[in-house]
Design an enzyme around this catalytic site. Structure first.
Site, short mmCIF file in Angstrom:
data_model
loop_
_atom_site.label_atom_id
_atom_site.label_comp_id
_atom_site.label_asym_id
_atom_site.label_seq_id
_atom_site.Cartn_x
_atom_site.Cartn_y
_atom_site.Cartn_z
N LYS A 138 0.84 -1.21 0.00
CA LYS A 138 0.00 0.00 0.00
C LYS A 138 0.87 1.25 0.00
CE LYS A 138 -4.21 -2.09 1.80
NZ LYS A 138 -5.25 -2.15 2.86
N HIS A 270 -1.82 -9.24 11.36
CA HIS A 270 -2.72 -8.07 11.43
C HIS A 270 -3.47 -8.05 12.74
CE1 HIS A 270 -2.86 -7.75 6.74
NE2 HIS A 270 -1.69 -7.47 7.24
P1 NDP Z 1 -12.27 -8.10 -2.59
O1 NDP Z 1 -11.56 -9.37 -2.26
O2 NDP Z 1 -13.75 -8.03 -2.44
O3 NDP Z 1 -11.82 -7.69 -4.09
C1 NDP Z 1 -12.16 -6.40 -4.55
C2 NDP Z 1 -12.01 -6.31 -6.04
O4 NDP Z 1 -10.66 -6.46 -6.42
C3 NDP Z 1 -12.71 -7.40 -6.83
O5 NDP Z 1 -14.10 -7.24 -6.82
C4 NDP Z 1 -12.07 -7.21 -8.20
O6 NDP Z 1 -12.71 -6.17 -8.93
C5 NDP Z 1 -10.68 -6.66 -7.83
N1 NDP Z 1 -9.67 -7.63 -8.23
C6 NDP Z 1 -9.27 -8.73 -7.57
N2 NDP Z 1 -8.35 -9.39 -8.30
C7 NDP Z 1 -8.18 -8.67 -9.45
C8 NDP Z 1 -7.38 -8.83 -10.63
N3 NDP Z 1 -6.56 -9.86 -10.74
N4 NDP Z 1 -7.48 -7.90 -11.60
C9 NDP Z 1 -8.30 -6.83 -11.47
N5 NDP Z 1 -9.10 -6.62 -10.39
C10 NDP Z 1 -9.03 -7.54 -9.41
O7 NDP Z 1 -11.62 -6.90 -1.74
P2 NDP Z 1 -12.02 -6.39 -0.26
O8 NDP Z 1 -13.21 -5.54 -0.36
O9 NDP Z 1 -12.00 -7.57 0.65
O10 NDP Z 1 -10.72 -5.49 0.11
C11 NDP Z 1 -10.61 -4.19 -0.40
C12 NDP Z 1 -9.66 -3.39 0.49
O11 NDP Z 1 -10.16 -3.38 1.82
C13 NDP Z 1 -8.23 -3.93 0.58
O12 NDP Z 1 -7.33 -2.85 0.57
C14 NDP Z 1 -8.19 -4.63 1.94
O13 NDP Z 1 -6.89 -4.56 2.51
C15 NDP Z 1 -9.16 -3.82 2.75
N6 NDP Z 1 -9.84 -4.62 3.80
C16 NDP Z 1 -9.82 -4.15 5.08
C17 NDP Z 1 -10.49 -4.84 6.08
C18 NDP Z 1 -10.54 -4.30 7.45
O14 NDP Z 1 -11.06 -4.96 8.36
N7 NDP Z 1 -10.05 -3.11 7.66
C19 NDP Z 1 -11.21 -6.08 5.80
C20 NDP Z 1 -11.14 -6.51 4.42
C21 NDP Z 1 -10.50 -5.78 3.45
P3 NDP Z 1 -13.96 -6.41 -9.91
O15 NDP Z 1 -15.12 -5.96 -9.08
O16 NDP Z 1 -13.67 -5.53 -11.08
O17 NDP Z 1 -13.99 -7.86 -10.24
C1 GFR Z 2 -7.71 -4.04 10.24
O1 GFR Z 2 -7.01 -3.64 9.06
C2 GFR Z 2 -6.85 -4.59 8.08
C3 GFR Z 2 -7.47 -5.84 8.07
C4 GFR Z 2 -6.03 -4.21 7.01
O2 GFR Z 2 -5.41 -3.00 7.06
C5 GFR Z 2 -5.84 -5.06 5.93
C6 GFR Z 2 -6.46 -6.31 5.91
C7 GFR Z 2 -7.25 -6.67 6.97
C8 GFR Z 2 -7.87 -8.03 6.92
C9 GFR Z 2 -7.45 -8.90 8.08
C10 GFR Z 2 -6.17 -9.63 7.93
O3 GFR Z 2 -5.77 -9.91 6.66
O4 GFR Z 2 -9.27 -7.89 7.07
C11 GFR Z 2 -9.76 -8.89 7.83
C12 GFR Z 2 -8.64 -9.79 8.24
C13 GFR Z 2 -8.67 -10.99 7.34
C14 GFR Z 2 -8.58 -12.23 8.12
C15 GFR Z 2 -9.65 -12.64 8.94
C16 GFR Z 2 -7.46 -13.01 8.00
C17 GFR Z 2 -7.38 -14.24 8.66
C18 GFR Z 2 -8.44 -14.66 9.45
O5 GFR Z 2 -8.42 -15.87 10.10
C19 GFR Z 2 -9.57 -13.87 9.60
O6 GFR Z 2 -10.55 -14.37 10.40
C20 GFR Z 2 -11.71 -13.58 10.55
#
Ligand code: NDP
Ligand code: GFR
Length: 312
Positions: A138, A270
């Site tokens: 990132k 994380h």
């Molecule tokens: P997803 O796994 O839902 O993927 C999001 C999109 O990424 C997909 O829908 C797809 O777009 C695109 N993508 C994936 N692979 C490819 C590829 N090979 N080529 C082009 N596009 C691709 O993402 P999340 O919503 O889970 O995560 C998004 C962000 O949120 C990340 O930065 C993650 O770190 C963060 N996050 C944070 C969490 C937290 O608790 N703070 C929890 C989960 C995620 P398309 O729609 O076009 O197919």
């Molecule tokens: C809290 O901030 C983040 C969280 C972040 O900056 C980027 C990604 C995350 C992910 C976590 C670790 O990758 O979002 C959810 C969490 C994914 C995760 C959940 C990974 C392993 C697990 O066993 C799990 O159980 C709920």
């Protein structure tokens, strides 16, 4: 001033789909990248068609076709990327470098929001391996944005409730445990939890807000600053059932990484920084940041008691 036109890249994703909906709900002309690579993925197509039904425009474009990205970006004012970043789903953060190239060439974008939505990566230079890969990647994207002088907003969304609250912050599951719950240390480290729809609402609020130009938005709504123990207590109150509690020391938690696959180790890393270091709440927001609920007090954010009702 007319509301910016928005392009969401990654729009069928977990947070991406919520951002498309929030963009439409807040009255922005909203475009969603339609990638030819989705091929026979019927679920993604149905999501894209539903966006169209709700007023969004689909734009064909591919990360393997630079011209198509430039043409897509030229149609809008603001680009939001929600590229995948959870290892057990898919993790393509660095693909965004291609989008940055397209935005740089197009030259018209007033604000770019890259795929952050978590821990502020600029504060994680000493993060544990291999989970640090998320933050290193990132930061590489941030460097490319800032070197290209592309106006940006970074959204540090803290913890998605879907990944950290529904499961009472247990690893490896998305639903609450039935009888016993594992606490990280004493379970009293302060964490910030957000309903994903609120993350999307706050994100869209920033895009035409000059106060958020080249700034980071931290999501720390006061009633959602909670400890893991408080989350567990809310669930026990809701279900009127006490859970058996076990404490995991930091040492034992880190030792559990041994024998895990890469994605599992990333998750442990994380979780460690969130629940043992308190990395989301152990610092004051500085001059380059703003707190979402202070900037946008009109947003009635979902409290975690309400969120947990979904799991009963
Ligand atoms: P997803 O796994 O839902 O993927 C999001 C999109 O990424 C997909 O829908 C797809 O777009 C695109 N993508 C994936 N692979 C490819 C590829 N090979 N080529 C082009 N596009 C691709 O993402 P999340 O919503 O889970 O995560 C998004 C962000 O949120 C990340 O930065 C993650 O770190 C963060 N996050 C944070 C969490 C937290 O608790 N703070 C929890 C989960 C995620 P398309 O729609 O076009 O197919
Ligand atoms: C809290 O901030 C983040 C969280 C972040 O900056 C980027 C990604 C995350 C992910 C976590 C670790 O990758 O979002 C959810 C969490 C994914 C995760 C959940 C990974 C392993 C697990 O066993 C799990 O159980 C709920």
């Amino acid at each position: 001033m007319a509301k910016s036109k928005v392009l969401v890249v990654g729009g069928t994703g977990y947070i991406g789909s919520r951002i498309v909906k929030a963009s439409l709900a807040q009255g922005h002309e909203t475009y969603v990248l339609q990638r030819p690579e989705i091929g026979l993925d019927m679920d993604k197509l149905q999501i894209l068609l539903s966006f169209k039904k709700h007023g969004a425009h689909l734009i064909e474009g591919s990360f393997s076709d630079h011209r198509s990205l430039v043409d897509a970006v030229k149609k809008v004012d603001v680009v939001i990327c929600t590229m995948s970043g959870v290892h057990f789903r898919s993790h393509n953060i660095l693909l965004q470098l291609k989008l940055v190239d397209a935005i740089k060439e197009a030259g018209n974008v007033k604000r770019f929001l890259p795929s952050e939505f978590g821990i502020d990566p600029s504060r994680m230079r000493d993060a544990l391996e291999p989970g640090n890969v998320t933050f290193v990647e990132k930061m590489r994207v941030r460097k490319a944005i800032e070197e290209a002088k592309i106006p940006f907003t970074y959204v540090s969304a803290n913890c998605f409730a879907g990944y950290f609250v529904g499961n009472l912050s247990q690893l490896g599951t998305l639903i609450p445990p039935k009888d016993k719950v594992y606490l990280y240390g004493d379970g009293n480290v302060k964490v910030a939890f957000l309903d994903e729809d609120d993350i999307a609402t706050y994100t869209i609020k920033t895009i035409d807000d000059p106060r958020m130009l080249n700034k980071t938005l931290y999501l720390r709504p006061p009633e959602n600053i909670l400890t893991q123990r408080q989350i567990v207590e809310k669930w026990e109150k809701l279900t009127n059932k006490e859970l058996q509690k076990f404490t995991i020391s930091a040492q034992d938690f880190l030792a559990s990484m041994k024998g895990m696959d890469f994605a599992g180790q990333v998750g442990v890393g994380h979780f460690y920084h969130v629940f043992y270091d308190g990395c989301l709440t152990n610092f004051e927001i500085g001059k380059d940041g703003e707190e979402a609920s202070e900037l946008y007090p009109e947003v009635q954010y979902t409290r975690m008691d309400t969120y947990l009702k979904l799991y009963q």
